[in-house]
Write an enzyme that holds these catalytic residues in place. Structure first.
Site, PDB file in Angstrom:
ATOM      1  N   HIS A 146       6.671   1.995  -3.883  1.00  9.57           N
ATOM      2  CA  HIS A 146       5.301   1.867  -3.423  1.00  9.57           C
ATOM      3  C   HIS A 146       5.229   1.432  -1.959  1.00  9.57           C
ATOM      4  O   HIS A 146       4.398   1.922  -1.183  1.00  9.57           O
ATOM      5  CB  HIS A 146       4.571   0.861  -4.338  1.00  9.57           C
ATOM      6  CG  HIS A 146       3.162   0.599  -3.945  1.00  9.57           C
ATOM      7  ND1 HIS A 146       2.772  -0.586  -3.365  1.00  9.57           N
ATOM      8  CD2 HIS A 146       2.057   1.371  -4.027  1.00  9.57           C
ATOM      9  CE1 HIS A 146       1.470  -0.531  -3.118  1.00  9.57           C
ATOM     10  NE2 HIS A 146       1.014   0.639  -3.514  1.00  9.57           N
ATOM     11  N   GLU A 173       5.958   4.436   0.089  1.00  4.50           N
ATOM     12  CA  GLU A 173       4.791   5.334   0.104  1.00  4.50           C
ATOM     13  C   GLU A 173       3.791   4.878   1.175  1.00  4.50           C
ATOM     14  O   GLU A 173       3.212   5.689   1.902  1.00  4.50           O
ATOM     15  CB  GLU A 173       4.169   5.377  -1.299  1.00  4.50           C
ATOM     16  CG  GLU A 173       2.890   6.159  -1.427  1.00  4.50           C
ATOM     17  CD  GLU A 173       1.743   5.306  -1.961  1.00  4.50           C
ATOM     18  OE1 GLU A 173       0.750   5.124  -1.235  1.00  4.50           O
ATOM     19  OE2 GLU A 173       1.845   4.822  -3.114  1.00  4.50           O
ATOM     20  N   HIS A 174       3.573   3.566   1.283  1.00  6.22           N
ATOM     21  CA  HIS A 174       2.688   3.054   2.335  1.00  6.22           C
ATOM     22  C   HIS A 174       3.283   3.295   3.724  1.00  6.22           C
ATOM     23  O   HIS A 174       2.594   3.707   4.650  1.00  6.22           O
ATOM     24  CB  HIS A 174       2.468   1.546   2.150  1.00  6.22           C
ATOM     25  CG  HIS A 174       1.353   1.212   1.212  1.00  6.22           C
ATOM     26  ND1 HIS A 174       0.264   0.472   1.581  1.00  6.22           N
ATOM     27  CD2 HIS A 174       1.166   1.530  -0.098  1.00  6.22           C
ATOM     28  CE1 HIS A 174      -0.550   0.324   0.551  1.00  6.22           C
ATOM     29  NE2 HIS A 174      -0.021   0.950  -0.487  1.00  6.22           N
ATOM     30  N   GLU A 223      -3.311  -5.811  -1.850  1.00  5.48           N
ATOM     31  CA  GLU A 223      -3.496  -4.841  -2.938  1.00  5.48           C
ATOM     32  C   GLU A 223      -3.131  -5.481  -4.280  1.00  5.48           C
ATOM     33  O   GLU A 223      -3.820  -5.288  -5.286  1.00  5.48           O
ATOM     34  CB  GLU A 223      -2.630  -3.597  -2.675  1.00  5.48           C
ATOM     35  CG  GLU A 223      -2.902  -2.454  -3.649  1.00  5.48           C
ATOM     36  CD  GLU A 223      -2.065  -1.202  -3.344  1.00  5.48           C
ATOM     37  OE1 GLU A 223      -1.254  -1.235  -2.395  1.00  5.48           O
ATOM     38  OE2 GLU A 223      -2.235  -0.204  -4.076  1.00  5.48           O
TER      39      GLU A 223
END
Lengths: 404, 404
Positions: free
Chosen positions: A47, A50-51, A127
């Site tokens: 993740h 991905e950012h 997040e």
């Protein structure tokens, strides 16, 4: 059929679903790598990567990436899941080449700037904080961990805060350079685009991806159990379920039909019994989610603390009833009709068709014609649904209770 | 243009947007009645009625309604907003007549059974509990109340729990029989359906709706102010904003462009400054929402408690910068392109087109051609955006802070 698939010499699948009646194209790269490929000490790297893919390349700053796609009115986004990381865009038909150029740039030319990385860590910590403030998400994460304890399949997609805070830059960059391999990737598009166009763009941009085979994660080991977490919130959030079929097991379609008639719509047993006849919940639904080698089938409900036991008793009672008598013909026909119509409705969206095509290639190594999907749903029998119910009615469920 | 509108003798507008390339139809009844028509003592009646409409008619039980629509794989749903209550369905093209028959049944033949009402009260109390567990919703409800205090426009759509618990059956039934009047209603459809078909169904089912004029709510009186609420949650949720243009004011399109470039996408000022350059948030976005006689323009952000002041300072700083220098040509062009492409992308969905058509008729009394929408967006100048920023930069914002 409007679907064409071809494969580059390095193993990258290129797939198009051409729709001449629309003015847009949805396209993206689906990569068969995700949370379940992570070791515990690196939980969250998929993740975080991905950012970071959006944070600048040799040719573009993070700001350039955002401005270039939005200058043509396009959208660019990504998501991380347990078995896949996807980077996708939606643009007007004349802008497909730009969208692929940007996707290629972030997937092959990202620089992983150290300062950008430090900032992005704090974005992801926010997040995680946001997800913590959403009880349904918290309950499902806890359910996943309870079903698959002490293994990658059970861990959070957003990752552990300590890992997000400290993972070295090299580990993030290496996750892409070592794991994003052509045979585990699908470049898919649906909408106003020809296969030859996308194929040409793929050859130009993605011929250099490594051709080594896709990484294989450790097999999932369902264990199950119970977890209770005390929170000072209004509702008690329940998730209850069992191990379900993988994408490729014969039980996949029966599980979809079972889930639909058990708790999948307004006319389903759980909606009728728990909400309509007793008014105990606003939200109750069943789910049947699959992975490569396992799956989960279960129920979510949000209710008042004092009603939690009653809700659980009805969830179990309806399961036992289905196990004992099976579904009646009307309810089976209705579940099939709902699934059939959903498939047809999803075909009107370029983004649904693009994602479905990519997932089919990753999971089944071929596009599945809509007629075949419909036939599989039609072929599910009352006995198969009854068998599923019987298996679960005789098993001890995994259970999460989150609330006051 | 694929749109046709006609009006029944009682004033009901019947509108179709015919799309021959799809296999489905989205259709529904949009009623120009909602939360802002409610007196304080009846706050929540619009929403309670919307729920009760599904609870049985002279011809169908609640279960029949659910089963009949799902037997053909259709969806049936509804929502309540401040100025509108909508009942809508999506079905395969051959099932449009059934969907209208069911909608007509719940809108003209509901029985409002007393036992069903008692159960539905508890369902809505659970819905209120669920919303209370979602801080972003809580922050926006508080913002609405702060912007429009002590008036219907500021009150919650779900209603006050005391009202939901005690509102008499007659008040619920009366809300429909007295307020759902043909001149304030639009029967709309988009997808594979001819206008004459829908018109025929409307004549058969809705000719008996009262032809009295639509009820007019009291004018909204924006006041603004500040509200802080302490909660033991992870993030601090901020909503900050100002009074904005109504649907029919000239400022409507400039406000859309302003909101887009201020905080509407990845390349917007707030996303770039607050998330990309400083990593202070995961979610930040601006909004520009309109009503018949007022509107709200503002920003939402979820951040860490210790960053709230810094986020607010940047939100204000970017506003002052836009007020002082206006947008540059690139960012203005980008905002226009984003809005233009969004309009085009929304046209690929039958449900978006159906809802947009119905809303245009309720608000503007005519369908607005897509070309006109695009031209309005194109015509917005840098000076207009600068004027909006200048007005807000010189005003005291309404502000909600929810968090630890």
């Amino acid at each position: 059929m409007s679907v064409t698939v071809s494969t580059l010499p390095n193993g990258l699948r290129v797939a198009t679903d051409t729709m001449k009646t629309v003015e847009t194209v949805s396209l993206g790269m689906w990569v068969g790598v995700g949370t379940r490929h992570e070791r515990e000490a690196e939980n969250g790297v998929s993740h975080l990567l991905e950012h970071m893919a959006f944070k600048g390349t040799e040719r573009r700053t993070a700001g350039d990436i955002a401005r270039e796609i939005e200058a043509v009115g396009g959208f660019l986004n990504a998501y991380t899941a347990r078995e896949v990381t996807a980077y996708y865009a939606k643009v007007l038909k004349d802008d497909a080449a730009l969208a692929v150029d940007i996707l290629a740039d972030i997937l092959t030319g990202s620089v992983f700037d150290a300062e950008e990385l430090e900032r992005e860590r704090t974005v992801i910590l926010q997040e995680i904080g946001q997800a913590q403030d959403f009880p349904e998400d918290v309950a499902f994460d806890l359910f996943q961990e309870t079903a698959f304890p002490a293994q990658a399949m059970g861990r959070s997609i957003l990752g552990r805060p300590e890992v997000v805070r400290s993972l070295p830059r090299e580990a993030v960059a290496g996750w892409m350079s070592e794991r994003y391999r052509a045979p585990a990737m699908v470049l898919a598009a649906a909408g106003h685009i020809e296969h030859e166009t996308l194929r040409g763009l793929a050859e130009r941009h993605f011929a250099g991806l490594p051709d080594t085979p896709a990484p294989v994660p450790e097999a999932a080991r369902y264990a199950g159990g119970e977890a209770r977490e005390n929170r000072d919130i209004e509702q008690t959030h329940l998730v209850l379920g069992f191990e379900g079929p993988s994408f490729i097991e014969a039980g996949f379609y029966p599980a979809q039909v079972f889930s639909t008639l058990y708790g999948g719509g307004m006319s389903s047993r759980l909606f009728q019994e728990v909400r309509e006849k007793r008014g105990l919940v606003y939200a109750i639904y069943s789910f049947a989610s699959s992975a490569a080698d396992t799956g989960l089938v279960g129920v979510y409900a949000g209710t008042a603390q004092e009603s939690a036991e009653e809700v659980l008793a009805i969830v179990r009672g309806e399961l036992e009833d289905l196990a004992g008598s099976g579904p009646d013909e009307d309810e089976l026909a209705r579940a099939r009709a709902q699934l059939r119509a959903s498939l047809l409705m999803a075909r009107e969206s370029t983004s649904s068709r693009c994602e479905q095509l990519a997932q089919q290639l990753l999971v089944h190594n071929r596009p599945i014609p809509p007629e075949e999907l419909t036939e599989r749903v039609e072929a599910v029998s009352a006995a198969e649904v009854m068998d599923i119910a019987a298996r679960y009615a005789g098993a001890r469920p995994s259970l999460v209770v989150l609330g006051p």
